[in-house]
Design a protein around this motif. Structure first.
Motif: not given
Length: 96
Positions: A1-8, A10-23
């Motif tokens: 899991g990833i815990i982010c310091a802000s919501d934006p 976290a949205l970037g982390a989701i985008r990066a995860a998806r770029r790497r093929g992670l659900a």
């Protein structure tokens, strides 16, 4: 899991995860911080930590008014309890 310091972030982390093929949340869970506007409208809806902004603001105003009126202002810090808002960007950890 990833815990982010802000919501934006976290949205970037989701985008990066998806770029790497992670659900998200299937393979990785993501949590933001601040419960920014529209975080329940993104896909997946973002799990986030909500701060009690109104209570914090009210306490700050009360302390300031007391200080302006020459009243006693207690030393130390005020503690406020945040709230975890669980939405669709997190899943339970797999069991062994």
């Amino acid at each position: 899991g990833i815990i982010c310091a802000s919501d934006p972030l976290a949205l970037g982390a989701i985008r990066a995860a998806r770029r790497r093929g992670l659900a998200v949340p299937g393979q990785v869970s993501v949590v933001g911080f601040d419960d920014s506007a529209f975080m329940n409208c993104v896909e997946p809806p973002l799990t986030t930590v909500r701060q009690p902004i109104e209570a914090m603001g009210r306490a700050a105003v009360d302390l300031l008014c007391a200080q302006i009126q020459g009243g006693e202002v207690p030393p130390g810090e005020l503690l406020f309890e945040p709230e975890l808002v669980v939405r669709g960007s997190t899943a339970q950890a797999p069991r062994d």
